[in-house]
Motif scaffolding. Structure first.
Motif, PDB file in Angstrom:
ATOM      1  N   ILE B 134      26.463 -48.289  44.804  1.00 22.48           N
ATOM      2  CA  ILE B 134      26.700 -46.889  45.143  1.00 22.48           C
ATOM      3  C   ILE B 134      27.449 -46.889  46.463  1.00 22.48           C
ATOM      4  O   ILE B 134      26.934 -47.373  47.477  1.00 22.48           O
ATOM      5  CB  ILE B 134      25.378 -46.106  45.250  1.00 22.48           C
ATOM      6  N   VAL B 140      25.917 -39.001  43.086  1.00 22.87           N
ATOM      7  CA  VAL B 140      24.677 -39.377  42.401  1.00 22.87           C
ATOM      8  C   VAL B 140      24.099 -38.150  41.711  1.00 22.87           C
ATOM      9  O   VAL B 140      24.137 -37.039  42.236  1.00 22.87           O
ATOM     10  CB  VAL B 140      23.637 -39.977  43.373  1.00 22.87           C
ATOM     11  N   VAL B 201      17.087 -40.402  41.397  1.00 19.70           N
ATOM     12  CA  VAL B 201      18.446 -40.683  40.932  1.00 19.70           C
ATOM     13  C   VAL B 201      18.402 -41.136  39.483  1.00 19.70           C
ATOM     14  O   VAL B 201      17.683 -42.066  39.133  1.00 19.70           O
ATOM     15  CB  VAL B 201      19.100 -41.776  41.794  1.00 19.70           C
ATOM     16  N   VAL B 204      24.930 -42.314  38.344  1.00 18.11           N
ATOM     17  CA  VAL B 204      25.956 -42.419  39.377  1.00 18.11           C
ATOM     18  C   VAL B 204      27.312 -42.204  38.721  1.00 18.11           C
ATOM     19  O   VAL B 204      27.563 -42.686  37.623  1.00 18.11           O
ATOM     20  CB  VAL B 204      25.935 -43.806  40.053  1.00 18.11           C
TER      21      VAL B 204
END
Lengths: 209, 209
Positions: B134, B140, B201, B204
């Motif tokens: 990331i 995200v 999360v 992504v």
DNA sequence: GTTCATATCGAACCGATGTTCGCAGGAAAG
DNA sequence: CTTTCCTGCGAACATCGGTTCGATATGAAC
């Protein structure tokens, strides 16, 4: 919120398992037989309790009107058939998944595998797709298919040179362009009849040590 | 394979849309009314054709026994609420998605959003999660939730310093450890009462130019 | 013209399926 | 003890819903 009854937990597990296997929700009687419950009314009763607890939604008066909410993603097993790279041969495809041991599988998000069939995995050798965040050692999940749309990331078999390679696929009239995701590498151009699509990449896994 | 009839394409689109909306497949009569078809036998006829074409699987004699196969992933819109980084404030949560323009949304794989609610997106500032692939500038996707399990990647709100940060979450007795995925950075330790989980999360996105 | 395959239509059959109702045991509260 | 609530049971009902059948229309092939 009251704690979940054992029977309700069992029903929940059954519903999840049923939907994984079949792709659609079970009926009240499916749950009844699957959980060894003596009456459909008991199923209905506990289904109401689960609805109140927010664990599922029901469409009343509708067959199989059950929808699970807030599920944690689970995993599914995909056969790991070998490795793939530019310029190196791929083992005969498809390898027989039945002959593979436990170590030759990878776990992946079941949501990604939902409604998909004939999935397999390959370990990537080389960094030709580094800019797509696919590195040497990564495992790519592919759906076996013999066609691709422009821009899709595919495993392509070059018939004359007997090579398999992981690239983005671009149909350009009579030929195809196989584009690496690495600024240091140029594309491969090939006659369309010389290219056989083996599968489309639907996921990537990386294991951290 | 013969080319798909317009009516069959319409049925396919209807089934996809129905399953997105309801979470379970439609009945033959749902398809009939949804596609303005005069008879259930016509639906059955074309359903058989679609089955032969390999576009769906049917469980005969079973209500809603339709399962789509090989679906292309579709996308869904998620509100982009702001940015997140270690040491920088997060806008008030939840921002009102109704006030956002079209530019303030991102598209994401609908499969990931399935059975999930209250999704939002944040743009990442900084490289504290670089080893999780990331990077600065990535977006995200988070599911709003106020609890997390150990090891999950979360957006955490530190109450006293009024900071929000993207880290892996580890409960360690009375305190929590917020672990960056960057070997050059050390973890943050905080009192459990001082940490408020904002979301987990689940995806992504990175856009290539 | 005839023949055949494709696609549609309307109706009916009958098993599948969600719902409801009365009843009962048991635990907790009074 | 009685009352009340929760949970389970069995049966019945009415509709839902997949399937099938005969008939029709269209167009291509011969």
């Amino acid at each position: 919120m009251a704690t979940l009854r054992p029977r309700q937990q069992e029903m929940l597990r059954f519903i999840e398992h049923f939907m994984d296997e079949r792709g659609f929700p079970p009926t009240v009687r499916d749950i009844q037989y699957g959980c060894d419950i003596s009456s459909t009314s008991v199923v209905d009763y506990n289904l109401r309790a689960l609805t109140r607890a927010g664990l599922l939604k029901r469409s009343r008066e509708v067959s199989r009107g059950i929808e699970l909410v807030g599920r944690r993603p689970r995993t599914t097993r995909v056969p790991l058939l070998g490795s793939i790279a530019a310029g190196q041969p791929l083992p005969v495809f498809p390898a027989d998944p039945a002959t593979l041991g436990d170590e030759d599988h990878v776990e992946m998000d079941a949501e990604l595998a939902k409604n998909k069939d004939r999935l397999y995995a390959l370990q990537v050798k080389g960094d030709s797709m580094i800019d797509a965040l696919i590195r040497d050692g990564d495992v790519v999940i592919l759906q076996a298919q013999d066609q691709a749309e422009t821009g899709e990331m595919v495993a392509a078999w070059l018939i004359d040179t007997e090579e398999t390679t992981l690239k983005r696929f671009y149909a350009e009239g009579p030929r195809v362009r196989l584009q690496p995701e690495n600024t240091a590498m140029g594309p491969i151009y090939a006659d369309a009849r010389n290219v056989q699509i083996k599968g489309r990449v639907i996921g990537v896994l990386r294991r951290y040590e």
